[in-house]
Design a protein around this motif. Structure first.
Motif, PDB file in Angstrom:
ATOM      1  N   LEU A 189     -15.793 -28.453  -6.521  1.00 13.37           N
ATOM      2  CA  LEU A 189     -14.716 -28.677  -7.488  1.00 13.37           C
ATOM      3  C   LEU A 189     -15.175 -28.678  -8.950  1.00 13.37           C
ATOM      4  CD1 LEU A 189     -12.064 -31.274  -6.272  1.00 13.37           C
ATOM      5  CD2 LEU A 189     -11.656 -29.052  -7.290  1.00 13.37           C
ATOM      6  N   ILE A 243     -19.005 -18.140  -6.246  1.00 15.42           N
ATOM      7  CA  ILE A 243     -20.034 -19.100  -6.652  1.00 15.42           C
ATOM      8  C   ILE A 243     -19.862 -20.418  -5.888  1.00 15.42           C
ATOM      9  CG2 ILE A 243     -20.999 -20.379  -8.609  1.00 15.42           C
ATOM     10  CD1 ILE A 243     -20.197 -18.039 -10.382  1.00 15.42           C
ATOM     11  N   LEU A 269     -28.978 -17.631 -17.581  1.00 16.49           N
ATOM     12  CA  LEU A 269     -28.445 -18.427 -18.692  1.00 16.49           C
ATOM     13  C   LEU A 269     -29.116 -18.012 -19.997  1.00 16.49           C
ATOM     14  CD1 LEU A 269     -27.945 -22.036 -17.314  1.00 16.49           C
ATOM     15  CD2 LEU A 269     -26.440 -20.069 -17.227  1.00 16.49           C
ATOM     16  N   PHE A 326     -21.224 -19.950  -2.371  1.00 17.24           N
ATOM     17  CA  PHE A 326     -22.703 -20.031  -2.366  1.00 17.24           C
ATOM     18  C   PHE A 326     -23.158 -21.487  -2.335  1.00 17.24           C
ATOM     19  CE2 PHE A 326     -23.850 -15.913  -4.859  1.00 17.24           C
ATOM     20  CZ  PHE A 326     -23.567 -15.179  -3.738  1.00 17.24           C
ATOM     21  N   VAL A 384     -30.172 -19.490   0.499  1.00 19.16           N
ATOM     22  CA  VAL A 384     -30.111 -20.890   0.889  1.00 19.16           C
ATOM     23  C   VAL A 384     -31.489 -21.530   0.675  1.00 19.16           C
ATOM     24  CG1 VAL A 384     -29.743 -22.405   2.868  1.00 19.16           C
ATOM     25  CG2 VAL A 384     -28.312 -20.384   2.564  1.00 19.16           C
ATOM     26  N   GLN A 444     -22.476  -8.393  -8.271  1.00 17.56           N
ATOM     27  CA  GLN A 444     -23.521  -8.813  -9.190  1.00 17.56           C
ATOM     28  C   GLN A 444     -22.989  -9.111 -10.588  1.00 17.56           C
ATOM     29  OE1 GLN A 444     -25.675  -7.689 -12.499  1.00 17.56           O
ATOM     30  NE2 GLN A 444     -25.170  -5.883 -11.336  1.00 17.56           N
ATOM     31  N   ILE A 477     -20.702 -12.213 -10.770  1.00 15.55           N
ATOM     32  CA  ILE A 477     -21.386 -13.486 -10.558  1.00 15.55           C
ATOM     33  C   ILE A 477     -22.114 -13.889 -11.838  1.00 15.55           C
ATOM     34  CG2 ILE A 477     -23.166 -14.670  -9.236  1.00 15.55           C
ATOM     35  CD1 ILE A 477     -22.452 -12.717  -6.921  1.00 15.55           C
ATOM     36  N   VAL A 478     -22.774 -12.919 -12.474  1.00 12.88           N
ATOM     37  CA  VAL A 478     -23.476 -13.218 -13.721  1.00 12.88           C
ATOM     38  C   VAL A 478     -22.495 -13.718 -14.771  1.00 12.88           C
ATOM     39  CG1 VAL A 478     -24.850 -12.267 -15.593  1.00 12.88           C
ATOM     40  CG2 VAL A 478     -25.300 -11.560 -13.249  1.00 12.88           C
ATOM     41  N   TRP A 485     -22.428 -23.058   1.007  1.00 15.79           N
ATOM     42  CA  TRP A 485     -23.271 -22.381   2.014  1.00 15.79           C
ATOM     43  C   TRP A 485     -24.696 -22.906   1.953  1.00 15.79           C
ATOM     44  CZ3 TRP A 485     -21.663 -19.462   5.916  1.00 15.79           C
ATOM     45  CH2 TRP A 485     -22.507 -18.538   6.515  1.00 15.79           C
ATOM     46  N   ASN A 486     -25.122 -23.306   0.784  1.00 13.40           N
ATOM     47  CA  ASN A 486     -26.493 -23.749   0.528  1.00 13.40           C
ATOM     48  C   ASN A 486     -26.744 -25.199   0.943  1.00 13.40           C
ATOM     49  OD1 ASN A 486     -29.085 -23.691  -0.429  1.00 13.40           O
ATOM     50  ND2 ASN A 486     -28.536 -23.734  -2.580  1.00 13.40           N
ATOM     51  N   VAL A 525     -23.918 -10.656  -3.248  1.00 12.39           N
ATOM     52  CA  VAL A 525     -24.630 -10.438  -4.510  1.00 12.39           C
ATOM     53  C   VAL A 525     -24.643  -8.958  -4.865  1.00 12.39           C
ATOM     54  CG1 VAL A 525     -26.900 -10.483  -5.593  1.00 12.39           C
ATOM     55  CG2 VAL A 525     -26.074 -12.484  -4.390  1.00 12.39           C
ATOM     56  N   LEU A 529     -21.387 -17.285 -13.858  1.00  9.52           N
ATOM     57  CA  LEU A 529     -22.431 -18.281 -14.075  1.00  9.52           C
ATOM     58  C   LEU A 529     -22.599 -18.590 -15.540  1.00  9.52           C
ATOM     59  CD1 LEU A 529     -25.456 -17.303 -11.846  1.00  9.52           C
ATOM     60  CD2 LEU A 529     -24.224 -19.442 -11.866  1.00  9.52           C
ATOM     61  N   THR A 530     -22.662 -17.530 -16.352  1.00 11.47           N
ATOM     62  CA  THR A 530     -22.982 -17.759 -17.749  1.00 11.47           C
ATOM     63  C   THR A 530     -21.773 -18.245 -18.534  1.00 11.47           C
ATOM     64  OG1 THR A 530     -22.717 -15.396 -18.024  1.00 11.47           O
ATOM     65  CG2 THR A 530     -24.949 -16.218 -17.891  1.00 11.47           C
ATOM     66  N   LEU A 582     -31.013 -11.677  -9.187  1.00 16.21           N
ATOM     67  CA  LEU A 582     -29.979 -12.640  -8.816  1.00 16.21           C
ATOM     68  C   LEU A 582     -30.127 -13.142  -7.380  1.00 16.21           C
ATOM     69  CD1 LEU A 582     -27.433 -13.882 -10.029  1.00 16.21           C
ATOM     70  CD2 LEU A 582     -26.133 -11.975  -9.115  1.00 16.21           C
ATOM     71  N   VAL A 590     -24.759 -13.570   2.011  1.00 17.95           N
ATOM     72  CA  VAL A 590     -24.879 -13.839   0.573  1.00 17.95           C
ATOM     73  C   VAL A 590     -25.509 -12.665  -0.153  1.00 17.95           C
ATOM     74  CG1 VAL A 590     -24.821 -16.355   0.608  1.00 17.95           C
ATOM     75  CG2 VAL A 590     -26.994 -15.218   0.899  1.00 17.95           C
ATOM     76  N   GLY A 603     -19.480 -20.129 -17.426  1.00 17.00           N
ATOM     77  CA  GLY A 603     -19.233 -21.520 -17.088  1.00 17.00           C
ATOM     78  C   GLY A 603     -20.153 -22.451 -17.854  1.00 17.00           C
TER      79      GLY A 603
END
Lengths: 282, 318
Positions: free
Chosen positions: A155, A206, B199, A209, B136, A268, A271-272, A212-213, A264, A275-276, B130, A260, A278
């Protein structure tokens, strides 16, 4: 850039890629080794790296052999728990992020700060009370008993990434559509939803992932009926209690890794971006 | 809850004011109705457990002996903080955090700079880098564990060949504290450097290339350009990457759990909480340790935010 610099960077890139891929190739290589070849370097090439003879025994073991009782249910648990918690958190986070980026109401900052603080919690710190509570109310070792804690992982992340995405959407277009005679709902579905969809989708990947991890919740809040693959991996036992089932663990590891890696490879760029956007916006 | 924010905006008639404040009120209600569920779920599944952990940490409470539950106030904390095992786990965690952070920062920055400038194989590199992020953690931990083990691994064979026989083929990486921690750190670095790189790449994209060119024309060396132009310009990205990685590393659990299970004094703080709660069912003590860990994380976050003035909720969010 000069050709020399170009090629130099190319060579460095290849070195980086080799460093990235070796542990992955190694897991695949180990999963393809027969029991005898595991500890016997004469049956492998490249310094005990790659097997001379490829064996599928480990895959048979986890899908239809002795380890299948543990692995196959765990794979299902992983899929169900991760998909359900991803869906719930992305739906809740979409409403939340929409409100944060679109509406003026007190407490916006409180929500963002709280979700940030939540993502800083040491996950293990939540396990103790949840373990105790889950046992009392019968959620210990059940799928909902994992889905609920997974929301704490997915969340905050979803709220942050989605808020960042939504803030970039030109909301004036919605009003323009309304002026042109569309109802609020039509304006939203026709104009805003298509613009928001890629962000929602990225966030979902994301979040998936992350769920899943997870190992901490699954290994501590389940016993055998709801274990996910990462936790089940560490409970694999070999032919006897004293033999480490190295090959079977690697085969199972390859199986959980495939989805996964496919995600990816396909997404790709998104996802980048997710991630960035956020985390860093200058 | 009826403050009228809209009235300050300009000259409005009383009727319009009433209408606007109604609208503002409606917007507030809608805002909370939409944002509320996510917020409530988050609070329920996190704040409640944390509050409950704080409460339980004041008790001497074993799950196997519920009748013996007794309020002992801060006794658990005193016991924990004066126990050498706690400090050992603290040092282990600290070593992992410092080592991985420094290496990841340097390596992550280098990879980010390559990704930023590279012409070929640009797309492939960005995709491949990536992958570890998506792997995992338990899988990566097993991969590195088997690679370093004497019988199944290849590390020793490769090191033996690379050093022309200087490195013993039967070196036991998991035989001692520091060699075990080396493998744990390597695995952690492999897994999380991509996150750092991405990042930092986002930060590099914000650096004004004209400024960099100007410095180059003025004869600044590569190092001068890096420290005087590039790094200061990507300060925000740098801080966010460092903050997220530090907080993650402090909570490290899966990696050492899979590789050593805490043997050879490699138990981290998170693992200590886990063993105390789940294996030893000392709920009171486990909760006290969990609270201590949480306080450590809060202190780190606070120091970062104050020291570097990163305002994570508003800065740069357009």
């Amino acid at each position: 850039m000069s050709n020399r610099a170009k090629n130099g960077l190319g060579v460095v890139s290849i070195v980086i890629m080799i460093w990235t891929l070796i542990p992955l190739l190694w897991i695949v290589a180990t999963s393809l080794k027969g029991t005898a070849a595991l500890g016997d370097s004469s049956q492998n090439v490249l310094g005990n790296f790659w097997p001379k003879h490829i064996s599928w025994d480990n895959y048979k073991l986890i899908f239809s052999g002795g380890a299948s009782d543990l692995f196959v249910p765990a794979l299902w648990h992983s899929i169900i728990v991760c998909v359900v918690s991803t869906v719930i958190s992305v739906v809740l986070a979409t409403f939340c992020a929409y409100a944060i980026s679109r509406l003026d109401f007190p407490g916006k900052k409180l929500i963002l700060t709280t979700s940030l603080a939540v993502s800083f919690f040491p996950v293990i710190a939540m396990v103790t009370p949840l373990f105790n509570l889950w046992r009392q109310i019968g959620l210990f070792d059940t799928l909902p008993g994992l889905i609920i804690p997974y929301l704490t992982l997915t969340l905050p992340l979803s709220i942050w990434t989605l808020s960042a995405f939504f803030q970039q959407i030109p909301w004036e277009m919605e009003q323009a559509a309304q002026v042109d005679g569309a109802s609020s709902w039509q304006a939203f579905v026709k104009v805003i939803a298509p613009l928001a969809a890629p962000g929602v989708f990225t966030t979902a990947i994301i979040a998936f992932f992350t769920a899943w991890n997870d190992f901490v919740f699954s290994s501590n809040l389940t016993a055998q009926h709801a274990q996910t693959v990462p936790a089940a991996l560490s409970f694999f036992t070999g032919a006897s209690q004293f033999v480490q089932p190295t090959g079977a663990i690697c085969a199972a590891a390859v199986v959980v890794t495939i989805p996964v890696v496919i995600l990816v490879l396909f997404f790709q760029k998104r996802i980048v971006a997710g991630l960035t956007s956020g985390a860093v916006k200058g | 809850m009826s403050t009228v924010a809209e009235t300050t905006k300009g000259e409005l008639t009383a009727d319009e004011q009433a209408h606007l404040s109604d609208r503002a009120k409606g917007e507030r209600r809608l805002g909370w109705r939409l944002a509320g569920p996510a917020f409530i779920v988050m609070l329920l599944v996190t704040l409640y457990p944390i509050g409950y952990a704080v409460y339980l940490s004041l008790f001497n409470y074993r799950l196997t002996d519920p009748a013996g539950k007794k309020l002992v106030w801060l006794q658990n904390y005193i016991t924990a903080l004066t126990d050498s095992l706690f400090w050992q786990a603290f040092v282990t965690t600290l070593v992992i955090v410092i080592v991985t952070l420094i290496i990841e920062l340097v390596l992550g920055m280098a990879i980010a700079m390559v990704m930023n400038k590279v012409v070929w194989p640009r797309r492939t590199l960005r995709t491949v880098v990536l992958i570890p992020y998506a792997i995992v953690t338990v899988v990566s931990a097993f991969s590195w564990k088997y690679a370093a083990q004497i019988d199944t691994g290849f590390f020793n064979h490769w090191l033996h060949t690379l050093t022309f026989g200087g490195f013993s083929e039967s070196y036991n990486w998991f035989g001692g504290r520091w060699s075990s921690l080396t493998i744990i750190c390597l695995s952690e670095i492999w897994k999380t450097t991509p996150f750092m790189s991405l990042l930092l790449l986002a930060g590099l994209a914000q650096v004004d290339s004209a400024q960099e060119e100007a410095a180059k024309v003025d004869g600044a060396t590569w190092w001068q350009r890096l420290t005087k132009v590039i790094l200061p310009n990507m300060k925000a990205a740098l801080m966010v990457a460092l903050l997220f990685r530090t907080l993650d590393a402090v909570r490290i659990y899966d990696n050492p759990y899979v590789m050593t299970g805490g043997a050879n004094k490699t138990e981290t703080l998170s693992m200590l909480v886990g063993t105390e709660t789940v294996s030893r069912v000392e709920i009171g003590m486990g909760s006290a340790l969990a609270v201590i860990l949480f306080v450590i994380v809060l202190i780190i976050a606070f120091i970062f935010v104050k020291l570097f003035k990163v305002d994570l909720t508003t800065s740069g969010r357009s």
